[in-house]
Design a protein around this motif. Structure first.
Motif, PDB file in Angstrom:
ATOM      1  N   ASP A  85       2.955 -11.048   6.892  1.00  0.00           N
ATOM      2  CA  ASP A  85       1.888 -10.534   7.748  1.00  0.00           C
ATOM      3  C   ASP A  85       0.941  -9.613   6.985  1.00  0.00           C
ATOM      4  O   ASP A  85      -0.278  -9.703   7.132  1.00  0.00           O
ATOM      5  N   LYS A  86       1.489  -8.722   6.176  1.00  0.00           N
ATOM      6  CA  LYS A  86       0.677  -7.763   5.416  1.00  0.00           C
ATOM      7  C   LYS A  86       0.290  -8.281   4.030  1.00  0.00           C
ATOM      8  O   LYS A  86      -0.535  -7.680   3.347  1.00  0.00           O
ATOM      9  N   LYS A  87       0.909  -9.407   3.606  1.00  0.00           N
ATOM     10  CA  LYS A  87       0.689 -10.005   2.291  1.00  0.00           C
ATOM     11  C   LYS A  87       0.937  -8.995   1.174  1.00  0.00           C
ATOM     12  O   LYS A  87       0.123  -8.818   0.270  1.00  0.00           O
ATOM     13  N   GLU A  88       2.090  -8.325   1.263  1.00  0.00           N
ATOM     14  CA  GLU A  88       2.461  -7.370   0.230  1.00  0.00           C
ATOM     15  C   GLU A  88       3.970  -7.356   0.050  1.00  0.00           C
ATOM     16  O   GLU A  88       4.714  -7.804   0.909  1.00  0.00           O
ATOM     17  N   TYR A  89       4.392  -6.848  -1.091  1.00  0.00           N
ATOM     18  CA  TYR A  89       5.805  -6.742  -1.435  1.00  0.00           C
ATOM     19  C   TYR A  89       6.271  -5.312  -1.213  1.00  0.00           C
ATOM     20  O   TYR A  89       5.511  -4.368  -1.401  1.00  0.00           O
ATOM     21  N   HIS A  90       7.530  -5.171  -0.835  1.00  0.00           N
ATOM     22  CA  HIS A  90       8.109  -3.834  -0.706  1.00  0.00           C
ATOM     23  C   HIS A  90       9.547  -3.852  -1.217  1.00  0.00           C
ATOM     24  O   HIS A  90      10.228  -4.863  -1.180  1.00  0.00           O
ATOM     25  N   CYS A  91       9.960  -2.693  -1.730  1.00  0.00           N
ATOM     26  CA  CYS A  91      11.299  -2.532  -2.291  1.00  0.00           C
ATOM     27  C   CYS A  91      12.210  -1.943  -1.227  1.00  0.00           C
ATOM     28  O   CYS A  91      11.800  -1.052  -0.472  1.00  0.00           O
ATOM     29  N   ILE A  92      13.455  -2.431  -1.166  1.00  0.00           N
ATOM     30  CA  ILE A  92      14.392  -1.901  -0.173  1.00  0.00           C
ATOM     31  C   ILE A  92      15.073  -0.631  -0.664  1.00  0.00           C
ATOM     32  O   ILE A  92      15.686   0.079   0.109  1.00  0.00           O
ATOM     33  N   ARG A  93      14.959  -0.329  -1.963  1.00  0.00           N
ATOM     34  CA  ARG A  93      15.635   0.843  -2.508  1.00  0.00           C
ATOM     35  C   ARG A  93      14.732   2.063  -2.600  1.00  0.00           C
ATOM     36  O   ARG A  93      15.163   3.175  -2.397  1.00  0.00           O
ATOM     37  N   CYS A  94      13.470   1.854  -2.953  1.00  0.00           N
ATOM     38  CA  CYS A  94      12.541   2.977  -3.099  1.00  0.00           C
ATOM     39  C   CYS A  94      11.335   2.749  -2.181  1.00  0.00           C
ATOM     40  O   CYS A  94      11.300   1.810  -1.406  1.00  0.00           O
ATOM     41  N   GLN A  95      10.341   3.564  -2.299  1.00  0.00           N
ATOM     42  CA  GLN A  95       9.198   3.504  -1.391  1.00  0.00           C
ATOM     43  C   GLN A  95       8.067   2.612  -1.906  1.00  0.00           C
ATOM     44  O   GLN A  95       6.998   2.571  -1.306  1.00  0.00           O
ATOM     45  N   TYR A  96       8.266   1.877  -3.001  1.00  0.00           N
ATOM     46  CA  TYR A  96       7.175   1.109  -3.603  1.00  0.00           C
ATOM     47  C   TYR A  96       6.711  -0.028  -2.701  1.00  0.00           C
ATOM     48  O   TYR A  96       7.509  -0.796  -2.176  1.00  0.00           O
ATOM     49  N   VAL A  97       5.385  -0.135  -2.537  1.00  0.00           N
ATOM     50  CA  VAL A  97       4.742  -1.219  -1.792  1.00  0.00           C
ATOM     51  C   VAL A  97       3.519  -1.639  -2.580  1.00  0.00           C
ATOM     52  O   VAL A  97       2.768  -0.786  -3.065  1.00  0.00           O
ATOM     53  N   GLY A  98       3.291  -2.951  -2.743  1.00  0.00           N
ATOM     54  CA  GLY A  98       2.117  -3.401  -3.473  1.00  0.00           C
ATOM     55  C   GLY A  98       1.852  -4.876  -3.290  1.00  0.00           C
ATOM     56  O   GLY A  98       2.714  -5.634  -2.870  1.00  0.00           O
ATOM     57  N   THR A  99       0.642  -5.273  -3.643  1.00  0.00           N
ATOM     58  CA  THR A  99       0.265  -6.682  -3.601  1.00  0.00           C
ATOM     59  C   THR A  99       0.872  -7.403  -4.798  1.00  0.00           C
ATOM     60  O   THR A  99       1.398  -6.772  -5.720  1.00  0.00           O
TER      61      THR A  99
ATOM     62  N   LYS B  74       1.996  -3.923 -12.921  1.00  0.00           N
ATOM     63  CA  LYS B  74       2.944  -2.840 -13.213  1.00  0.00           C
ATOM     64  C   LYS B  74       4.145  -3.352 -14.018  1.00  0.00           C
ATOM     65  O   LYS B  74       4.649  -2.639 -14.880  1.00  0.00           O
ATOM     66  N   ASN B  75       4.591  -4.572 -13.747  1.00  0.00           N
ATOM     67  CA  ASN B  75       5.706  -5.131 -14.509  1.00  0.00           C
ATOM     68  C   ASN B  75       5.307  -5.397 -15.962  1.00  0.00           C
ATOM     69  O   ASN B  75       6.137  -5.317 -16.856  1.00  0.00           O
TER      70      ASN B  75
END
Length: 72
Positions: free
Chosen positions: A30-44, A51-52
């Motif tokens: 829905d938001k077309k973004e990735y998020h991490c389940i361990r930390c607060q990182y969210v990004g396209t 970043k990688n």
């Protein structure tokens, strides 16, 4: 970490990967973004790939063999 399923490719969280943690990110369609389940990182997807690439500088000489050391 193994990729589960045959869907979209999972990316590593850049924030966790900088701390030597191999955590897959989840994709929110829905938001077309990735998020991490361990930390607060969210990004396209573009942001995650960028970043990688920055993290890879730590491992650029991982396959190079050093045979001479000039410590003297």
């Amino acid at each position: 970490m193994a990729q589960s399923g045959k869907g979209k490719l999972n990316y590593r969280c850049p924030s966790c990967f900088m701390r030597d943690l191999d955590i897959d990110m989840f994709y929110d369609k829905d938001k077309k973004e990735y998020h991490c389940i361990r930390c607060q990182y969210v990004g396209t997807e573009e942001d995650v790939l960028e970043k990688n690439e920055l993290v890879r500088f730590r491992y650029k000489a991982a396959m190079k063999r050093y045979t001479k050391f000039d410590f003297d």
